[in-house]
Design a protein around this motif. Structure first.
Motif, short mmCIF file in Angstrom:
data_model
loop_
_atom_site.label_atom_id
_atom_site.label_comp_id
_atom_site.label_asym_id
_atom_site.label_seq_id
_atom_site.Cartn_x
_atom_site.Cartn_y
_atom_site.Cartn_z
N LEU A 128 78.70 -52.21 -19.15
CA LEU A 128 79.82 -52.92 -19.79
C LEU A 128 79.51 -54.42 -19.75
O LEU A 128 79.15 -54.95 -18.70
N ILE A 129 79.63 -55.07 -20.89
CA ILE A 129 79.38 -56.52 -20.96
C ILE A 129 80.59 -57.14 -21.66
O ILE A 129 81.05 -56.63 -22.68
N ASP A 130 81.12 -58.22 -21.11
CA ASP A 130 82.24 -58.91 -21.74
C ASP A 130 81.94 -60.40 -21.74
O ASP A 130 81.47 -60.94 -20.74
N MET A 131 82.17 -61.03 -22.89
CA MET A 131 81.95 -62.48 -23.01
C MET A 131 83.14 -63.09 -23.71
O MET A 131 83.88 -62.39 -24.41
N HIS A 132 83.33 -64.38 -23.54
CA HIS A 132 84.39 -65.06 -24.28
C HIS A 132 83.81 -65.57 -25.60
O HIS A 132 82.70 -66.06 -25.66
N HIS A 133 84.63 -65.44 -26.66
CA HIS A 133 84.18 -65.82 -28.00
C HIS A 133 83.80 -67.31 -28.10
O HIS A 133 83.07 -67.71 -29.00
N ILE A 134 84.26 -68.12 -27.16
CA ILE A 134 83.96 -69.56 -27.19
C ILE A 134 82.45 -69.81 -26.99
O ILE A 134 81.93 -70.86 -27.34
N ILE A 135 81.72 -68.80 -26.45
CA ILE A 135 80.27 -68.98 -26.24
C ILE A 135 79.42 -68.02 -27.08
O ILE A 135 78.20 -68.02 -26.96
#
Length: 357
Positions: A128-135
């Motif tokens: 599972l990978i989660d990132m913020h759209h700001i990056i």
């Protein structure tokens, strides 16, 4: 490359995301999660090390965001440590585990990426990978996953010369906003239409993000007919589908002046092709699907409108909205109520060593 600074300016898209986040409107709407099913033998330490190297390689993964003297700024950290969480679980609980994993980010704490390895069976794992759209954005997903695979396999990658903060500084100093601004203000002069689609219930006073997904396909015969029309009219699939979508909206709403938002990749300079980060901008395409036109005539108009919109795509949508005399309405998005998005970015087929993904 931008000269070293303690803090760098953000791009307009990043500023918008930061402000939405501060207003509490964002919660997890701007999280960009990915779930990979790994079949085969997983070496957790090697995977954790590969993700750490990916963070070392790309500055945007070591970037945090703050408000300083009323300005949103980004800070690139020299070292950011990363831990790959590990857990065990059952396949039937996967949906719940994924939902629980997706949590809001604090934008002032890097890295804005988290990851978890869930073992379902001996040789079956979920990454599972989660990132913020700001990056990150859609095209960045392909860049990052491709790099992760190469690092995991022990490839020697050349260090990137350009990073996202270099783009943010360049965009602020060098983008030719005046020519672009003149085009957009001219396109949206006069009275602006508000799309009024008939619904079987009252429009709520506050926008809701609840929604439904409808999936369907087109058969080969229709697809072939579309392709021959594209060849005859020298148009692209994007232009054709956007034109058809506009006709549909026009018939439902009985309106012949329609504005549709459409995301653009925003990577207008060749040096940006391999740089991960939030480059996406949205252009607003205004067309007139009047009923006395033939579809061929209208398609030609959509072709011209989309080519011009893409030519002027570096102008931030936020700035355009501020310049236009729009009536604020909490139940609607400003300027347009519907979006048309054609997903055609390359997501590379993946190998991580001997793992099947």
């Amino acid at each position: 490359q931008a000269p070293y600074q303690q803090h760098y300016p953000v791009s307009p898209a990043q500023r918008r995301m930061y402000i939405l986040n501060q207003l509490g409107q964002a919660n997890t709407s701007y999280n960009v999660p990915a779930v990979l099913l790994l079949e085969g033998e997983v070496d957790k330490d090697r995977l954790e090390n590969a993700i750490q190297q990916l963070i070392n390689r790309h500055e945007i993964l070591r970037t945090s965001f703050d408000m300083i003297d009323g300005e949103v700024v980004q800070t690139v950290h020299k070292n950011v440590s990363f831990q790959l969480e590990a857990a065990k679980g059952r396949e039937e609980d996967a949906e719940e585990m994924i939902k629980a994993f997706i949590q809001p980010f604090e934008l002032n704490r890097a890295p804005l990426v988290r990851s978890k390895l869930v073992q379902l069976e001996e040789e079956r794992h979920l990454l599972l990978i989660d990132m913020h759209h700001i990056i990150t954005d859609g095209s960045s997903t392909g860049i990052l996953i491709g790099d992760l695979a190469k690092i995991y396999q022990g490839a020697d990658l050349e260090l990137p010369q350009i990073h996202y903060k270099d783009f943010a500084v360049w965009h602020k100093e060098h983008a030719d906003h005046q020519k672009d601004e003149a085009y957009w203000l001219d396109t949206f002069k006069g009275e602006l239409p508000i799309l009024d689609l008939p619904a079987d219930f009252e429009r709520p006073a506050e926008r809701s993000f609840a929604g439904e997904r409808v999936m369907f396909g087109l058969d080969k015969q229709i697809t072939d007919q579309i392709k021959s029309l594209l060849a005859e009219t020298d148009t692209t699939m994007y232009m054709f589908l956007l034109a058809a979508f506009n006709v549909l909206l026009s018939k439902y709403a009985s309106q012949d002046d329609i504005i549709v938002g459409s995301p653009t990749a925003g990577r207008t300079h060749p040096d940006l092709q391999g740089v991960p980060g939030m480059f996406v901008n949205t252009v607003a395409v205004r067309t007139a699907p009047a009923e006395d036109k033939t579809f061929a005539q209208f398609l030609e108009e959509v072709k011209t409108a989309s080519l011009q919109a893409f030519e002027h795509q570096s102008y931030p949508l936020e700035e355009l909205i501020e310049k236009l005399p729009l009536t604020r309405d909490t139940s609607r998005s400003p300027l347009f109520s519907v979006m048309f998005n054609m997903q055609n970015m390359e997501i590379p087929s993946l190998r991580l060593g001997d793992l099947k993904i």
